[in-house]
Design a protein around this motif. Structure first.
Motif, mmCIF file in Angstrom:
data_model
loop_
_atom_site.group_PDB
_atom_site.id
_atom_site.type_symbol
_atom_site.label_atom_id
_atom_site.label_comp_id
_atom_site.label_asym_id
_atom_site.label_seq_id
_atom_site.Cartn_x
_atom_site.Cartn_y
_atom_site.Cartn_z
ATOM 1 N N PHE A 135 0.829 -1.207 0.000
ATOM 2 C CA PHE A 135 0.000 0.000 0.000
ATOM 3 C C PHE A 135 0.868 1.263 0.000
ATOM 4 O O PHE A 135 0.538 2.273 0.618
ATOM 5 N N ASN A 136 2.013 1.152 -0.691
ATOM 6 C CA ASN A 136 2.944 2.282 -0.838
ATOM 7 C C ASN A 136 3.433 2.801 0.509
ATOM 8 O O ASN A 136 3.769 3.975 0.649
ATOM 9 N N ASP A 137 3.457 1.921 1.499
ATOM 10 C CA ASP A 137 3.914 2.264 2.859
ATOM 11 C C ASP A 137 3.065 3.365 3.492
ATOM 12 O O ASP A 137 3.518 4.080 4.394
ATOM 13 N N PRO B 34 -6.903 10.049 15.635
ATOM 14 C CA PRO B 34 -6.597 9.199 14.478
ATOM 15 C C PRO B 34 -6.505 9.999 13.193
ATOM 16 O O PRO B 34 -7.149 11.043 13.035
ATOM 17 N N GLU B 35 -5.714 9.482 12.258
ATOM 18 C CA GLU B 35 -5.659 10.053 10.923
ATOM 19 C C GLU B 35 -6.638 9.347 9.988
ATOM 20 O O GLU B 35 -7.142 9.949 9.043
ATOM 21 N N ILE B 36 -6.853 8.049 10.240
ATOM 22 C CA ILE B 36 -7.826 7.289 9.460
ATOM 23 C C ILE B 36 -8.611 6.392 10.401
ATOM 24 O O ILE B 36 -8.072 5.883 11.387
ATOM 25 N N SER C 257 -8.014 -6.348 2.109
ATOM 26 C CA SER C 257 -7.072 -5.736 1.166
ATOM 27 C C SER C 257 -7.749 -4.609 0.400
ATOM 28 O O SER C 257 -7.127 -3.573 0.116
ATOM 29 N N GLY C 258 -9.034 -4.789 0.088
ATOM 30 C CA GLY C 258 -9.776 -3.717 -0.579
ATOM 31 C C GLY C 258 -9.936 -2.497 0.306
ATOM 32 O O GLY C 258 -9.760 -1.355 -0.151
ATOM 33 N N GLY D 148 -8.390 2.968 1.620
ATOM 34 C CA GLY D 148 -7.874 3.890 2.627
ATOM 35 C C GLY D 148 -6.636 4.624 2.155
ATOM 36 O O GLY D 148 -6.447 5.811 2.460
ATOM 37 N N GLN D 149 -5.795 3.930 1.399
ATOM 38 C CA GLN D 149 -4.601 4.567 0.858
ATOM 39 C C GLN D 149 -4.968 5.736 -0.051
ATOM 40 O O GLN D 149 -4.397 6.835 0.053
#
Length: 370
Positions: free
Chosen positions: A15-17, A91-93, A246-247, A252-253
């Motif tokens: 997820f691109n870190d 929280p951020e997410i 995973s979805g 979220g990313q």
């Protein structure tokens, strides 16, 4: 149980870190799906706060994992305590999984279902509205939010919503609550991006919930009894729990990247060949657990849809998401997990997560860090 193992040799570029060092709030973290999400998030390097009621069964996946995260127990219907927790955790997410998730229980106690799923969601979104750190929110609903016409094709995100039983209706209302917050409060430049997600019938190791097919299978097998089936010809979109998670993480990313066009509803269902009847799922599972026996209940049952498919073309096209494991593989992994637990007192969740991530890389999925 032995101490939790660690994943070795995995490059954490999934997820691109995006989630490394992020402050993440997960509601319903003690549940089956929530506990798997916390495990994955911890491997991604997130700083996790969980809020949930105590696990509803013993044994349960959450306690077996023995994860070291901020673990808060409260009812999301208590808006004052929830407001304070969101404000304190900054929280951020937010991944909102807390719910009353069972159809038959919703018939027994509809007010609990509606108050938890509707007002609990409203309480959380209102708390997020007043917490400046929140950049993204993923609200988990269900495949049962669609007005089920027993079609032979999958429901798309633009299809009409509707619920017959209290659980389905409450999740439709959850979608409306989320849509209302998005339109009424989350339209300014600094507002959180809010999306809802709809997945199929999840399976996997560590589920002992009531009225779940595989959990019922395990109880019957360990109790040396015949499994009673309510609707053997009912067709559902079966998938391993890691597929929908995973979805959620891919979505979220994008939300954390500020992609406003992704603040919408999304299906994360299996490919069409994984839409099988209960009988077919039991037959496949029985090849991995040969002593499985079942019979059909003679009691009159409450209404439940007999045919349900999801169309996930939108997620595949716009998010680059697609399933990793076939249903045959998912059932095999699920059987392996329970066999390892009951025969060797071993919890293989982290090892199976590593296998799933490795298979995603082999399939060249973008989120897998290839």
């Amino acid at each position: 149980m032995a101490n939790r193992p660690t994943v070795e040799g995995l490059e954490m570029t999934l997820f691109n870190d995006t989630y490394r060092g992020r402050r993440v709030l997960i509601t319903g973290h003690t549940g089956f799906k929530g506990s798997w999400l916390v495990l994955w998030m911890q491997e991604l390097g997130a700083s996790i706060t969980g809020v949930a009621l105590p696990p509803g069964t013993s044994p349960n996946h959450w306690d077996l994992l023995n994860l070291d995260v901020a673990d808060h127990r409260l009812d999301i219907r208590d808006n004052k305590l929830l407001f304070r927790l969101v404000a304190d955790s900054q929280p951020e997410i937010v991944f909102h999984l807390a719910a009353q998730p069972l159809v038959r229980r919703s018939y027994r106690d509809p007010l609990e279902t509606w108050s938890t799923n509707i007002m609990g969601t409203a309480n959380l979104l209102e708390a997020c509205r007043h917490t400046e750190s929140v950049r993204a929110i993923v609200v988990v609903t269900t495949d049962k939010v669609y007005e089920n016409k027993e079609w032979n094709w999958g429901y798309r995100e633009i299809d009409r919503l509707g619920g017959h039983d209290p659980y389905s209706a409450s999740k439709v209302a959850t979608e409306l609550v989320a849509s209302s917050f998005r339109k009424a409060f989350f339209q300014t430049a600094n507002s959180p991006l809010l999306a809802t997600v709809r997945a199929g019938n999840v399976i996997g190791g560590g589920d002992w919930s009531e009225d779940r097919l595989i959990a019922d299978v395990v109880r019957a097998m360990t109790g040396h009894s015949s499994l009673e089936i309510r609707a053997p010809q009912a067709t559902r979109p079966w998938q391993h729990v890691l597929e929908c998670l995973s979805g959620y993480l891919v979505l979220g990313q994008f939300l954390l990247d500020g992609r406003q066009e992704y603040a919408d509803a999304w299906n994360f269902g299996p490919d069409p060949e994984s839409n099988l009847t209960v009988n077919e799922v039991l037959r496949i599972f029985g090849t991995h657990w040969p002593n499985l026996n079942w019979h059909t209940s003679t009691e009159r049952q409450r209404h439940e849809a007999s045919l349900l498919y999801l169309d996930s073309a939108k997620a595949k096209s716009h998010l680059g998401w697609r399933p990793v494991w076939t249903l045959h593989t998912a059932l095999a992994k699920t059987a392996e997990w329970y066999r390892s637990y009951y025969q060797n007192s071993k919890v293989d969740s982290l090892a199976q997560l590593a296998q799933f991530m490795g298979d995603a890389r082999s399939s060249a999925l973008k989120w897998s860090g290839v």
